[in-house]
Design an enzyme around this catalytic site. Structure first.
Site, short mmCIF file in Angstrom:
data_model
loop_
_atom_site.label_atom_id
_atom_site.label_comp_id
_atom_site.label_asym_id
_atom_site.label_seq_id
_atom_site.Cartn_x
_atom_site.Cartn_y
_atom_site.Cartn_z
N ASP A 143 0.83 -1.20 0.00
CA ASP A 143 0.00 0.00 0.00
C ASP A 143 0.87 1.25 0.00
OD1 ASP A 143 -2.60 1.52 0.54
OD2 ASP A 143 -1.41 2.06 2.29
N GLU B 63 -2.25 -5.64 -3.27
CA GLU B 63 -1.31 -4.82 -2.48
C GLU B 63 -0.21 -5.69 -1.88
OE1 GLU B 63 -3.99 -1.05 -0.95
OE2 GLU B 63 -4.06 -2.91 0.20
#
Length: 246
Positions: free
Chosen positions: A61, A128
């Site tokens: 992320d 992610e």
């Protein structure tokens, strides 16, 4: 999104190599990107695998936000910080990452046997985590190349995404401020005697756009969602009444 039974939950390294553009070295860590039991939305491996997955997701992320920030500064040199932040938010929002993950990841990697429905959010989380893994394998430059080549150049249309409304509430607050209209939100929980579906209580939001003659109501399982729905209803009315004002 559908996937197969967990006994068939195996990803093809050859297929993954085509997507990544390189042959992954740390296969033990790579497997921790795929620790979910997609049937029950839980993990099929140890607690350590579960922890490692979320650590990879956390890393991915952060790296993804950094790379996209770099990309937007290159592509939109005339935009201010606030505008760049809004565009980035649209790109990395959960809904968009889920869509990209469907197209890029699972439909190409997972074997095609017996299928079950899984949460879209797990797909975005896994994307992610995979980006976190790529960063550890190739470093920032290699990970940036992957995000540019495999995600941004294929799945991000900047001209289109800039026109999309990320949040109707944010939009209508900015619009009212710009046009000197007063806006009011009133939000409260649904009456406890009105039991909703599956015994869940909803929030109700009333939006009043003073001096514009618009009143709308939104409903949702959270205050944020109910206000967003009320703002969306107001936006639809405004668009029908006066397109040029918008």
């Amino acid at each position: 999104m559908i996937v197969q039974k967990k006994e068939n939950l195996l990803f093809s390294i050859d297929s993954l190599k085509k997507i990544l553009g390189f042959y992954p070295k740390n296969l033990t860590l790579l497997k921790k990107v795929f620790v979910y039991d997609f049937i029950n939305n839980t993990t099929i491996n140890s607690d350590n695998d579960y922890l490692d997955f979320h650590r990879l997701e956390f890393l991915g992320d952060a790296v993804l936000n950094s790379i996209i920030s770099h990309f937007l500064c290159e592509q939109l040199p005339e935009k201010k910080e606030g505008d760049l932040t809004q565009v980035r938010s649209k790109i990395v929002c959960r809904k968009n990452l889920n869509k990209i993950s469907k197209k890029l990841l699972f439909e190409n990697i997972l074997l095609n046997h017996k299928f079950y429905y899984i949460s879209d959010n797990i797909l975005g989380n896994t994307l992610e985590a995979l980006i976190g893994f790529i960063y550890l394998e190739l470093g920032y430059v290699g990970c940036k190349r992957f995000v540019y080549d495999k995600i941004l150049h294929y799945y991000v249309d900047l001209s289109k995404i800039q026109k999309e409304i990320f949040s109707y509430k944010v939009w209508i607050l900015e619009w009212s401020q710009k046009n000197k209209f007063f806006i009011k939100f009133e939000t409260y929980k649904e009456d406890k005697n009105q039991i909703s579906i599956k015994n869940k209580h909803y929030y109700l939001s009333k939006l009043t756009l003073i001096n514009y003659g618009i009143k709308t109501i939104g409903k949702g399982l959270s205050k944020k969602k109910s206000e967003e729905n009320a703002a969306k209803a107001a936006y639809i009315i405004m668009k029908k009444e006066d397109n040029q004002t918008l």
